[in-house]
Write a protein that holds these residues in place. Structure first.
Motif, PDB file in Angstrom:
ATOM      1  N   GLY A  14      27.734 102.938  -4.255  1.00 31.63           N
ATOM      2  CA  GLY A  14      28.266 102.514  -5.545  1.00 31.63           C
ATOM      3  C   GLY A  14      29.623 101.854  -5.429  1.00 31.63           C
ATOM      4  N   ILE A  15      30.469 102.364  -4.535  1.00 31.99           N
ATOM      5  CA  ILE A  15      31.802 101.781  -4.374  1.00 31.99           C
ATOM      6  C   ILE A  15      31.795 100.648  -3.355  1.00 31.99           C
ATOM      7  CG2 ILE A  15      32.499 103.433  -2.575  1.00 31.99           C
ATOM      8  CD1 ILE A  15      34.711 101.808  -5.299  1.00 31.99           C
ATOM      9  N   ALA A  16      30.845 100.647  -2.413  1.00 25.83           N
ATOM     10  CA  ALA A  16      30.878  99.669  -1.320  1.00 25.83           C
ATOM     11  C   ALA A  16      30.186  98.357  -1.659  1.00 25.83           C
ATOM     12  CB  ALA A  16      30.227 100.276  -0.064  1.00 25.83           C
ATOM     13  N   VAL A  17      29.083  98.418  -2.397  1.00 21.66           N
ATOM     14  CA  VAL A  17      28.250  97.231  -2.575  1.00 21.66           C
ATOM     15  C   VAL A  17      28.927  96.115  -3.363  1.00 21.66           C
ATOM     16  CG1 VAL A  17      26.128  96.381  -3.652  1.00 21.66           C
ATOM     17  CG2 VAL A  17      26.063  98.432  -2.220  1.00 21.66           C
ATOM     18  N   PRO A  18      29.643  96.398  -4.474  1.00 23.31           N
ATOM     19  CA  PRO A  18      30.275  95.279  -5.186  1.00 23.31           C
ATOM     20  C   PRO A  18      31.232  94.515  -4.271  1.00 23.31           C
ATOM     21  CG  PRO A  18      30.312  97.262  -6.530  1.00 23.31           C
ATOM     22  CD  PRO A  18      29.862  97.683  -5.160  1.00 23.31           C
ATOM     23  N   THR A  37      36.169  93.277  16.286  1.00 21.95           N
ATOM     24  CA  THR A  37      37.266  93.422  15.338  1.00 21.95           C
ATOM     25  C   THR A  37      36.729  93.701  13.941  1.00 21.95           C
ATOM     26  OG1 THR A  37      38.670  91.934  16.630  1.00 21.95           O
ATOM     27  CG2 THR A  37      39.281  92.276  14.332  1.00 21.95           C
ATOM     28  N   GLY A  38      35.664  92.995  13.554  1.00 21.47           N
ATOM     29  CA  GLY A  38      35.073  93.210  12.244  1.00 21.47           C
ATOM     30  C   GLY A  38      34.509  94.602  12.079  1.00 21.47           C
ATOM     31  N   VAL A  39      33.883  95.128  13.129  1.00 24.07           N
ATOM     32  CA  VAL A  39      33.331  96.486  13.055  1.00 24.07           C
ATOM     33  C   VAL A  39      34.450  97.503  12.840  1.00 24.07           C
ATOM     34  CG1 VAL A  39      32.261  98.300  14.454  1.00 24.07           C
ATOM     35  CG2 VAL A  39      31.228  96.030  14.354  1.00 24.07           C
ATOM     36  N   CYS A  40      35.548  97.347  13.560  1.00 20.86           N
ATOM     37  CA  CYS A  40      36.674  98.270  13.396  1.00 20.86           C
ATOM     38  C   CYS A  40      37.265  98.157  11.993  1.00 20.86           C
ATOM     39  CB  CYS A  40      37.744  97.990  14.445  1.00 20.86           C
ATOM     40  SG  CYS A  40      37.255  98.449  16.119  1.00 20.86           S
ATOM     41  N   ALA A  41      37.370  96.936  11.487  1.00 20.03           N
ATOM     42  CA  ALA A  41      37.869  96.747  10.129  1.00 20.03           C
ATOM     43  C   ALA A  41      36.925  97.386   9.117  1.00 20.03           C
ATOM     44  CB  ALA A  41      38.039  95.264   9.842  1.00 20.03           C
ATOM     45  N   ALA A  42      35.605  97.220   9.328  1.00 19.54           N
ATOM     46  CA  ALA A  42      34.625  97.823   8.425  1.00 19.54           C
ATOM     47  C   ALA A  42      34.731  99.344   8.426  1.00 19.54           C
ATOM     48  CB  ALA A  42      33.213  97.394   8.844  1.00 19.54           C
ATOM     49  N   ASP A  49      37.029 105.167   1.995  1.00 17.54           N
ATOM     50  CA  ASP A  49      36.065 105.658   1.012  1.00 17.54           C
ATOM     51  C   ASP A  49      35.714 107.115   1.275  1.00 17.54           C
ATOM     52  OD1 ASP A  49      36.016 103.209  -0.226  1.00 17.54           O
ATOM     53  OD2 ASP A  49      34.204 102.509   0.794  1.00 17.54           O
ATOM     54  N   GLY A  50      35.549 107.465   2.558  1.00 16.73           N
ATOM     55  CA  GLY A  50      35.252 108.856   2.892  1.00 16.73           C
ATOM     56  C   GLY A  50      36.388 109.798   2.540  1.00 16.73           C
ATOM     57  N   LEU A  51      37.625 109.352   2.752  1.00 18.29           N
ATOM     58  CA  LEU A  51      38.777 110.181   2.399  1.00 18.29           C
ATOM     59  C   LEU A  51      38.847 110.434   0.902  1.00 18.29           C
ATOM     60  CD1 LEU A  51      41.557 108.728   4.744  1.00 18.29           C
ATOM     61  CD2 LEU A  51      40.480 110.980   4.882  1.00 18.29           C
ATOM     62  N   TYR A  52      38.590 109.402   0.108  1.00 21.34           N
ATOM     63  CA  TYR A  52      38.606 109.582  -1.340  1.00 21.34           C
ATOM     64  C   TYR A  52      37.449 110.461  -1.798  1.00 21.34           C
ATOM     65  CZ  TYR A  52      42.479 106.521  -2.512  1.00 21.34           C
ATOM     66  OH  TYR A  52      43.744 105.987  -2.653  1.00 21.34           O
ATOM     67  N   ALA A  53      36.295 110.343  -1.136  1.00 22.30           N
ATOM     68  CA  ALA A  53      35.181 111.231  -1.466  1.00 22.30           C
ATOM     69  C   ALA A  53      35.539 112.680  -1.151  1.00 22.30           C
ATOM     70  CB  ALA A  53      33.929 110.817  -0.698  1.00 22.30           C
ATOM     71  N   PHE A 160      30.506 108.459   3.262  1.00 22.10           N
ATOM     72  CA  PHE A 160      31.078 107.674   4.360  1.00 22.10           C
ATOM     73  C   PHE A 160      30.010 106.830   5.046  1.00 22.10           C
ATOM     74  CE2 PHE A 160      31.649 107.372   8.961  1.00 22.10           C
ATOM     75  CZ  PHE A 160      32.810 106.625   9.032  1.00 22.10           C
ATOM     76  N   THR A 161      28.841 107.438   5.313  1.00 19.17           N
ATOM     77  CA  THR A 161      27.766 106.730   6.007  1.00 19.17           C
ATOM     78  C   THR A 161      27.270 105.546   5.189  1.00 19.17           C
ATOM     79  OG1 THR A 161      27.078 108.787   7.088  1.00 19.17           O
ATOM     80  CG2 THR A 161      25.481 106.976   7.041  1.00 19.17           C
ATOM     81  N   ALA A 162      27.107 105.752   3.884  1.00 23.33           N
ATOM     82  CA  ALA A 162      26.638 104.662   3.024  1.00 23.33           C
ATOM     83  C   ALA A 162      27.641 103.519   3.016  1.00 23.33           C
ATOM     84  CB  ALA A 162      26.416 105.187   1.610  1.00 23.33           C
ATOM     85  N   SER A 163      28.928 103.858   2.854  1.00 27.89           N
ATOM     86  CA  SER A 163      29.955 102.821   2.852  1.00 27.89           C
ATOM     87  C   SER A 163      30.011 102.105   4.190  1.00 27.89           C
ATOM     88  CB  SER A 163      31.320 103.438   2.516  1.00 27.89           C
ATOM     89  OG  SER A 163      32.339 102.463   2.575  1.00 27.89           O
ATOM     90  N   ALA A 164      29.955 102.872   5.283  1.00 27.54           N
ATOM     91  CA  ALA A 164      30.039 102.268   6.615  1.00 27.54           C
ATOM     92  C   ALA A 164      28.869 101.324   6.867  1.00 27.54           C
ATOM     93  CB  ALA A 164      30.069 103.358   7.683  1.00 27.54           C
TER      94      ALA A 164
END
Length: 207
Positions: A14-18, A37-42, A49-53, A160-164
């Motif tokens: 819900g938070i990652a897709v938009p 680099t992109g993977v680390c940034a992702a 997101d996981g911390l806020y969850a 976290f997994t969904a966002s990642a």
């Protein structure tokens, strides 16, 4: 346990897709650098997101009340960070394009994977959309706060997994974009378009 897993996956997606300013910057960064680099940034985005969850599950309504006065300053801080990133991206792209054409200097090294991780982690932590989303999650889903500790852990891990998974797919898209636009002019246009989009999204935060 299953309910906590499903709730966490839904919260993470819900938070990652938009696709907003952070996602736009992630794709642009990967296109200009490398998949590593992109993977680390992702993963930096997903970590935030996981911390806020996690905070949402252990902090309860008190967390949402504490965050409420900070939403305004966070919105301004996030917008300013995004504006700075947009300007820096555009200026760097123009300089690299000119340097290559003049053949006077080598291009500066891209950000390291560790720096990319920390940068996207910080940007996402400042993103008011993320703060508001999980604050609303706390207020609107009392059952999440009342879950046993094990099921809370499942919820956080699932979020976290969904966002990642989504952020990594964006990074993969950025890598493909970078391979498709290998020319100097293509990278310049991509960087300038990305900077314009980020500036527009940052302006929208303040309206």
């Amino acid at each position: 346990m299953t309910a906590a897993l499903v709730a966490g996956l839904l919260a993470g997606y819900g938070i990652a897709v938009p696709v907003g300013a952070v996602a736009t910057y992630l794709v642009s960064l990967t296109a200009r650098t490398s998949l590593r680099t992109g993977v680390c940034a992702a993963l930096g985005v997903a970590t935030a997101d996981g911390l806020y969850a996690l905070l949402a599950t252990v902090g309860g309504a008190a967390l949402a009340a504490a965050l409420q006065p900070l939403l305004g300053p966070l919105r301004w801080a996030s917008a300013l960070v995004l504006v700075a990133l947009a300007i820096r991206g555009a200026v760097t792209a123009v300089r690299q394009y000119r340097r290559h054409r003049l053949a006077t200097r080598t291009t500066p090294p891209p950000p390291s994977p560790a720096r990319a991780y920390l940068s996207l982690l910080g940007i996402t932590l400042l993103n008011p959309t993320t703060v508001i989303y999980f604050a609303a999650l706390v207020l609107g889903t009392r059952a999440t706060v009342a879950l046993p500790a094990l099921e809370q852990g499942v919820f956080v891990l699932a979020a976290f997994t969904a966002s990642a998974s989504w952020q990594l797919s964006l990074a993969g898209g950025g890598a493909l974009l970078g391979q498709a636009l290998t020319g100097d002019r293509g990278r310049l246009v991509t960087a300038l378009v990305s900077s314009a989009v980020i500036l527009a999204l940052a302006g929208g935060m303040l309206l």
